[in-house]
Every structure is written in C-alpha cells, then in structure tokens.
Write an enzyme that holds these catalytic residues in place. Structure first.
Site, PDB file in Angstrom:
ATOM      1  N   PRO A  70       0.794  -1.210   0.000  1.00 55.21           N
ATOM      2  CA  PRO A  70       0.000   0.000   0.000  1.00 55.21           C
ATOM      3  C   PRO A  70       0.832   1.269   0.000  1.00 55.21           C
ATOM      4  O   PRO A  70       1.898   1.332   0.615  1.00 55.21           O
ATOM      5  CB  PRO A  70      -0.792  -0.109   1.316  1.00 55.21           C
ATOM      6  CG  PRO A  70      -0.291  -1.316   2.001  1.00 55.21           C
ATOM      7  CD  PRO A  70       0.934  -1.766   1.337  1.00 55.21           C
ATOM      8  N   GLU A  71       0.321   2.242  -0.684  1.00 56.29           N
ATOM      9  CA  GLU A  71       0.917   3.570  -0.694  1.00 56.29           C
ATOM     10  C   GLU A  71      -0.027   4.497   0.078  1.00 56.29           C
ATOM     11  O   GLU A  71      -0.989   4.030   0.684  1.00 56.29           O
ATOM     12  CB  GLU A  71       1.093   4.045  -2.144  1.00 56.29           C
ATOM     13  CG  GLU A  71       1.863   3.034  -2.996  1.00 56.29           C
ATOM     14  CD  GLU A  71       2.044   3.476  -4.436  1.00 56.29           C
ATOM     15  OE1 GLU A  71       2.087   4.694  -4.689  1.00 56.29           O
ATOM     16  OE2 GLU A  71       2.136   2.607  -5.309  1.00 56.29           O
ATOM     17  N   HIS A 101      -0.135 -16.365   8.624  1.00 57.18           N
ATOM     18  CA  HIS A 101       0.743 -15.187   8.621  1.00 57.18           C
ATOM     19  C   HIS A 101       0.248 -14.063   9.525  1.00 57.18           C
ATOM     20  O   HIS A 101       0.515 -12.896   9.279  1.00 57.18           O
ATOM     21  CB  HIS A 101       0.981 -14.657   7.206  1.00 57.18           C
ATOM     22  CG  HIS A 101       1.387 -15.713   6.233  1.00 57.18           C
ATOM     23  ND1 HIS A 101       2.587 -16.384   6.337  1.00 57.18           N
ATOM     24  CD2 HIS A 101       0.753 -16.242   5.165  1.00 57.18           C
ATOM     25  CE1 HIS A 101       2.664 -17.265   5.355  1.00 57.18           C
ATOM     26  NE2 HIS A 101       1.569 -17.205   4.639  1.00 57.18           N
ATOM     27  N   ARG A 126       4.433 -11.562   3.499  1.00 58.03           N
ATOM     28  CA  ARG A 126       5.836 -11.348   3.100  1.00 58.03           C
ATOM     29  C   ARG A 126       6.697 -10.787   4.221  1.00 58.03           C
ATOM     30  O   ARG A 126       7.920 -10.746   4.082  1.00 58.03           O
ATOM     31  CB  ARG A 126       5.896 -10.432   1.870  1.00 58.03           C
ATOM     32  CG  ARG A 126       5.449 -11.150   0.614  1.00 58.03           C
ATOM     33  CD  ARG A 126       5.494 -10.247  -0.595  1.00 58.03           C
ATOM     34  NE  ARG A 126       6.853  -9.991  -1.050  1.00 58.03           N
ATOM     35  CZ  ARG A 126       7.128  -9.260  -2.118  1.00 58.03           C
ATOM     36  NH1 ARG A 126       6.162  -8.705  -2.821  1.00 58.03           N
ATOM     37  NH2 ARG A 126       8.369  -9.063  -2.476  1.00 58.03           N
TER      38      ARG A 126
END
Length: 273
Positions: free
Chosen positions: A2-3, A92, A112
């Site tokens: 995300p930005e 996760h 990740r």
DNA sequence: ATGCAGTCCTGTAAGC
DNA sequence: TGCTTACAGGACTGCA
C-alpha cells in the site's frame, strides 16, 4: 503493497471501529517483521486506550492514552484487521491484541513480512524508526520546497518521487500516474527539470492522490480495507500496469522499463524524454 | 551523491 | 498436470 491512498483508506476504515477502545493481552508470532519487536512492549500495551488513529507517510499511528504510540507499516502485504477472537487467525498473523470489553481483537497479518510494528514510549523523539528523516506530507510540501529538492538531485525524477525523505507516501503506482498526468518522462533528472514542470508535477501528485483516496485506493491483487472491500482506483490507471496497452490519451503503446529498481510505466508520446 | 544489485519473504501467474 | 521462473504496491544495506 500500500501507498498513501491505501494507508489513508485503512486509517479511515479503522478509526470508527478502534477509537476509544482499550488494548488487552498481546501475542506475537515467532517470526520477526522488518523491525524487531521488543518483548518488553507486550506488557506496556494492555489497558491502554487508543485515543487517535492517524497516518504519516505510509505509517499508521495508533496514539495511546499515555502519550505512547503503536505504529504500523503495511509493507507490501500487511493488513490490520479487527476480527472476532473466536475466528481462527489467518495464516501469517504476526500480532494479536485483545480489545477489552469485547469479543474482538486487533490483528496484523503479513505474508511477506516486509511490514513493521513499532512501539514508541511517551516522550520519544519519534513515533516510528525513520520518522526523523521523513519528508513532508504531499499537501504540506511547498512549491518552492519541492522545486529546490528536485533541482538539487542528479537522479531520475522517478527515484526522487519514491524517496520518502523528499515527499512522504508516494510509491510506485502513484509516482507513475503523477508523472503521466504532468507529462514528465520518468528518466529525466531532477536537476534538469524546469520550475513550471516541477510545479505541474507537484499539483499532479496531489490530484492523483486525492482521486485515489476518493476511490479507496487501488486493489491489484491483494489490497483490502475493512473486512474484504476493494479499492477502485485501479480502474483509472493511465499507465501503471498497462504495459503495451494503448495510451488513454493518444493511443500509443504504454512502455515499461526498470528504473530505480522498480517497474516504471509511461507513454513515450505524452511524456517526452 | 547516485545507481544498482542484493536482501528480507510468500503468493501468483506465466512459461515450458 | 506439474515444475521452474519471474515478478509484485516497500525499504534497507553495501558496493562500485
């Protein structure tokens, strides 16, 4: 992942659900994220009320009642969720905190593990690791300040836009989109750009970010906010993720190159080099 | 000062 | 159907 627009979307979605709630018992997975979690922090969170939820660059800041902060960076694949404690944690899941007087908990999921969690005690100089070096929010950046920073850098304008110490929150998608909107070729060196172009670019950045926030960000593969809601700005991409597709302005095939280590998309006709 | 490659990771999609 | 490879929205480090 995300930005700025995606992080802002998450913050706005969390705010009504999280404000004035108290954190309870905390559990961490055995995997470490980008920043190392200090186990001493576990004992500092329970009982503290969340008094505000703000965004700074791509960081989410949960301000706690005693003046401390729990800060979260989503990295590429991070998600901050409020789930029923009865619901099995997703794979996760690296952080879970009960929300007192409820059956819900706050969870951080990040396959990740490029994301980060950070605790800053009251009175800390910074609320997250790189805060001191972080540049202004796009809306706080003055025309003169941006012009100065851009012209001082002998590197590509794309690399400059991705540099969080110059402007906070812009990432790969919105850098490409803003460069297209202002008709600036991504490989041009900052030091070679003329003030009118730099100002056009600054305004394009604001416009692109504002529009993306309106559309709740971009969902390419896996950005969701709230429970499972997708962003909508991906339908308005002019260049990002449009390699070989016709430019929506002039029909020329969109090009893709590798620049500043990132996949970079542009229209060779609309953005003259 | 800068670019570049490599690094941290998993998931997905494309290629064979 | 597999297996292998490349690539992904971020950001840091070390080296030319």
């Amino acid at each position: 992942m995300p930005e700025l627009p995606e992080v802002e979307t998450v913050v706005r979605s969390l705010r009504p659900r999280l404000l004035h709630r108290q954190l309870g018992e905390v559990r961490l997975s055995k995997f470490s994220l980008r920043e190392k979690w200090n186990p001493k922090w576990n004992a500092l969170l329970p009982g503290k009320e969340i008094v505000s939820i703000e965004r700074r660059g791509k960081w989410i800041l949960l301000a706690l009642a005693d003046g401390s902060h729990l800060s979260v960076h989503l990295g590429m694949t991070g998600r901050l969720l409020i789930n029923s404690a009865a619901e099995a944690a997703k794979p996760h899941t690296h952080f879970q905190a009960n929300l007192l007087s409820s059956t819900e908990e706050l969870r951080f999921v990040d396959p990740r593990r490029f994301g980060a969690l950070w605790y800053a005690a009251a009175g800390s100089d910074t609320r997250f690791p790189a805060e001191a070096a972080m540049g202004p929010e796009p809306w706080q950046l003055t025309p003169g300040g941006f012009q100065e920073a851009v012209q001082a850098a002998k590197r590509s304008i794309k690399a400059i836009l991705l540099d969080q110490s110059i402007i906070a929150g812009v990432g790969n998608i919105y850098a490409d989109e803003a460069l297209f909107q202002s008709r600036v070729h991504p490989t041009l060196l900052g030091s070679n750009l003329k003030p009118p172009h730099i100002e056009k670019l600054r305004k394009a950045i604001l416009k692109v970010l504002e529009r993306a926030i309106e559309k709740h960000g971009s969902t390419i593969i896996n950005f969701y906010y709230g429970d499972e809601e997708s962003g909508g700005f991906q339908n308005e991409f002019m260049v990002y993720d449009r390699y070989e597709a016709p430019c929506k302005r002039c029909k020329t095939a969109i090009q893709r190159i590798r620049l500043a280590g990132r996949s970079t998309h542009f229209c060779p006709l609309c953005q003259p080099g």
